[in-house]
Design a protein around this motif. Structure first.
Motif, PDB file in Angstrom:
ATOM      1  N   THR A  27       0.943  -1.630   0.162  1.00 50.20           N
ATOM      2  CA  THR A  27      -0.354  -0.088   0.071  1.00 50.20           C
ATOM      3  C   THR A  27       1.614   0.919   0.110  1.00 50.20           C
ATOM      4  O   THR A  27       2.022   1.131   0.565  1.00 50.20           O
ATOM      5  N   LEU A  28       0.567   1.800  -0.903  1.00 52.08           N
ATOM      6  CA  LEU A  28       1.482   3.024  -1.233  1.00 52.08           C
ATOM      7  C   LEU A  28       0.852   4.647  -0.410  1.00 52.08           C
ATOM      8  O   LEU A  28      -0.538   4.816  -1.066  1.00 52.08           O
ATOM      9  N   ASP A  29       1.138   5.646   0.295  1.00 50.52           N
ATOM     10  CA  ASP A  29       0.734   6.764   0.959  1.00 50.52           C
ATOM     11  C   ASP A  29       1.349   7.776  -0.342  1.00 50.52           C
ATOM     12  O   ASP A  29       2.594   8.416   0.725  1.00 50.52           O
ATOM     13  N   PRO A  30       0.343   8.336  -0.933  1.00 50.62           N
ATOM     14  CA  PRO A  30       1.657   9.730  -1.160  1.00 50.62           C
ATOM     15  C   PRO A  30       1.642  10.324  -1.173  1.00 50.62           C
ATOM     16  O   PRO A  30       2.684  11.633  -1.178  1.00 50.62           O
ATOM     17  N   THR A  31       1.356  10.896   0.468  1.00 50.53           N
ATOM     18  CA  THR A  31       1.010  12.236   0.613  1.00 50.53           C
ATOM     19  C   THR A  31       2.238  12.187   2.006  1.00 50.53           C
ATOM     20  O   THR A  31       2.783  13.437   2.003  1.00 50.53           O
ATOM     21  N   VAL A  32       3.303  11.298   1.918  1.00 50.97           N
ATOM     22  CA  VAL A  32       4.290  11.354   2.475  1.00 50.97           C
ATOM     23  C   VAL A  32       5.467  11.288   2.051  1.00 50.97           C
ATOM     24  O   VAL A  32       6.504  11.563   1.684  1.00 50.97           O
ATOM     25  N   ARG A  77      14.908  -8.016   4.194  1.00 52.14           N
ATOM     26  CA  ARG A  77      13.819  -8.260   4.454  1.00 52.14           C
ATOM     27  C   ARG A  77      13.497  -9.567   4.959  1.00 52.14           C
ATOM     28  O   ARG A  77      12.489  -9.746   5.972  1.00 52.14           O
ATOM     29  N   GLU A  78      13.776 -10.211   4.625  1.00 53.08           N
ATOM     30  CA  GLU A  78      13.228 -11.727   4.839  1.00 53.08           C
ATOM     31  C   GLU A  78      13.429 -12.000   5.718  1.00 53.08           C
ATOM     32  O   GLU A  78      13.037 -12.959   6.989  1.00 53.08           O
ATOM     33  N   VAL A  79      15.457 -12.372   5.970  1.00 49.24           N
ATOM     34  CA  VAL A  79      15.980 -13.170   7.287  1.00 49.24           C
ATOM     35  C   VAL A  79      15.858 -12.259   8.490  1.00 49.24           C
ATOM     36  O   VAL A  79      15.540 -12.817   9.436  1.00 49.24           O
ATOM     37  N   TYR A  80      16.404 -10.454   8.615  1.00 42.71           N
ATOM     38  CA  TYR A  80      16.326  -9.652   9.750  1.00 42.71           C
ATOM     39  C   TYR A  80      14.715  -9.059   9.375  1.00 42.71           C
ATOM     40  O   TYR A  80      14.808  -8.556  11.023  1.00 42.71           O
ATOM     41  N   GLN A  81      14.151  -9.671   8.818  1.00 39.23           N
ATOM     42  CA  GLN A  81      12.614  -8.849   9.482  1.00 39.23           C
ATOM     43  C   GLN A  81      12.664  -7.277   9.312  1.00 39.23           C
ATOM     44  O   GLN A  81      12.114  -7.118   9.913  1.00 39.23           O
ATOM     45  N   GLU A  82      13.717  -6.870   8.888  1.00 34.55           N
ATOM     46  CA  GLU A  82      13.803  -5.230   9.307  1.00 34.55           C
ATOM     47  C   GLU A  82      12.818  -4.483   7.611  1.00 34.55           C
ATOM     48  O   GLU A  82      13.267  -4.928   6.675  1.00 34.55           O
ATOM     49  N   LYS A  83      12.179  -3.582   8.643  1.00 32.87           N
ATOM     50  CA  LYS A  83      11.791  -2.746   6.900  1.00 32.87           C
ATOM     51  C   LYS A  83      12.366  -2.047   5.990  1.00 32.87           C
ATOM     52  O   LYS A  83      13.453  -1.438   6.330  1.00 32.87           O
ATOM     53  N   VAL A  84      11.942  -1.952   5.049  1.00 31.33           N
ATOM     54  CA  VAL A  84      12.264  -0.786   4.005  1.00 31.33           C
ATOM     55  C   VAL A  84      12.402   0.497   4.479  1.00 31.33           C
ATOM     56  O   VAL A  84      11.190   0.684   4.191  1.00 31.33           O
ATOM     57  N   LYS A  85      12.891   1.060   4.280  1.00 29.83           N
ATOM     58  CA  LYS A  85      13.327   2.461   4.640  1.00 29.83           C
ATOM     59  C   LYS A  85      13.136   3.777   3.691  1.00 29.83           C
ATOM     60  O   LYS A  85      14.367   3.677   2.945  1.00 29.83           O
ATOM     61  N   PRO A  86      12.604   4.319   3.016  1.00 30.24           N
ATOM     62  CA  PRO A  86      12.955   5.400   1.727  1.00 30.24           C
ATOM     63  C   PRO A  86      13.737   5.894   2.476  1.00 30.24           C
ATOM     64  O   PRO A  86      14.221   6.426   3.279  1.00 30.24           O
ATOM     65  N   PRO A  87      14.779   6.488   1.400  1.00 31.55           N
ATOM     66  CA  PRO A  87      15.994   7.874   1.673  1.00 31.55           C
ATOM     67  C   PRO A  87      14.765   8.799   2.392  1.00 31.55           C
ATOM     68  O   PRO A  87      14.156   9.344   1.010  1.00 31.55           O
ATOM     69  N   VAL A  88      14.989   9.648   3.560  1.00 32.09           N
ATOM     70  CA  VAL A  88      13.976  10.491   3.958  1.00 32.09           C
ATOM     71  C   VAL A  88      16.000  11.781   4.816  1.00 32.09           C
ATOM     72  O   VAL A  88      16.067  11.058   5.480  1.00 32.09           O
ATOM     73  N   HIS A  89      14.905  13.227   3.910  1.00 36.79           N
ATOM     74  CA  HIS A  89      16.227  13.418   5.180  1.00 36.79           C
ATOM     75  C   HIS A  89      15.672  13.591   6.504  1.00 36.79           C
ATOM     76  O   HIS A  89      14.456  14.043   6.455  1.00 36.79           O
ATOM     77  N   ARG A  90      16.092  13.715   7.560  1.00 31.27           N
ATOM     78  CA  ARG A  90      16.428  14.033   9.200  1.00 31.27           C
ATOM     79  C   ARG A  90      15.616  15.331   8.974  1.00 31.27           C
ATOM     80  O   ARG A  90      14.748  15.221   9.840  1.00 31.27           O
TER      81      ARG A  90
END
Length: 162
Positions: free
Chosen positions: A14-19, A55-68
């Motif tokens: 599911t994509l949320d274009p607002t972010v 993602r599969e082994v460590y079950q980490e979420k893929v994070k988009p590149p975002v400036h802090r």
């Protein structure tokens, strides 16, 4: 204001274009159809495999590149310009199944059918002059070659791979 990618994919998303306004992958609409940016994104196969493994082994979420933080001068630009997002990263995350052949775009006014290659080579408009696409959104689809630049596919709510 969300868009689903589903059908013949390993991971429906599911994509949320607002972010996306805070995502570093966004491109100014004015710059999107210039030759250097409209070339296909050549993702390294090893990097894709590595991300999938994490993602599969460590079950980490893929994070988009975002400036802090967004600098004040950038905030003014964000509120004035129109932006598109390349869809290829999202399709790589969803992992299209090998037997998928077509894409059905469900819009507020019906359905449109395009090829998977056309979808892979597309931009999604999500911001017009700094505002979300509320009336004819949540997203518009533009082909990277600019062939539908005057008449994009508007009001897309679902992307179904068949």
């Amino acid at each position: 204001m969300i868009v689903e990618i589903e059908g013949k994919v390993k991971y429906p998303i599911t994509l949320d274009p607002t972010v996306w306004i805070f995502d570093d992958r966004k491109i100014e609409l004015e710059q999107a159809f210039k030759p250097d940016l409209s070339q296909e994104n050549t993702a390294d196969e090893l990097e894709i495999a590595s991300t999938r493994f994490d993602r599969e082994v460590y079950q980490e979420k893929v994070k988009p590149p975002v400036h802090r933080t967004v600098a004040k001068h950038n905030r003014k630009d964000l509120l004035k310009k129109s932006y598109v997002m390349p869809i290829l990263d999202f399709l790589n995350t969803a992992e299209i199944e090998s037997d998928a052949t077509r894409v059905e775009l469900v819009t507020k006014n019906g359905k449109e059918s395009i090829s998977i290659d056309q979808l892979k080579n597309s931009f999604l408009l999500f911001s017009n002059e700094g505002k979300p696409l509320t009336e004819d959104g949540p997203i518009h689809l533009y082909f990277k070659d600019g062939s539908n630049q005057k008449y994009p596919i508007k009001g897309i709510t679902r992307i179904i791979l068949t």
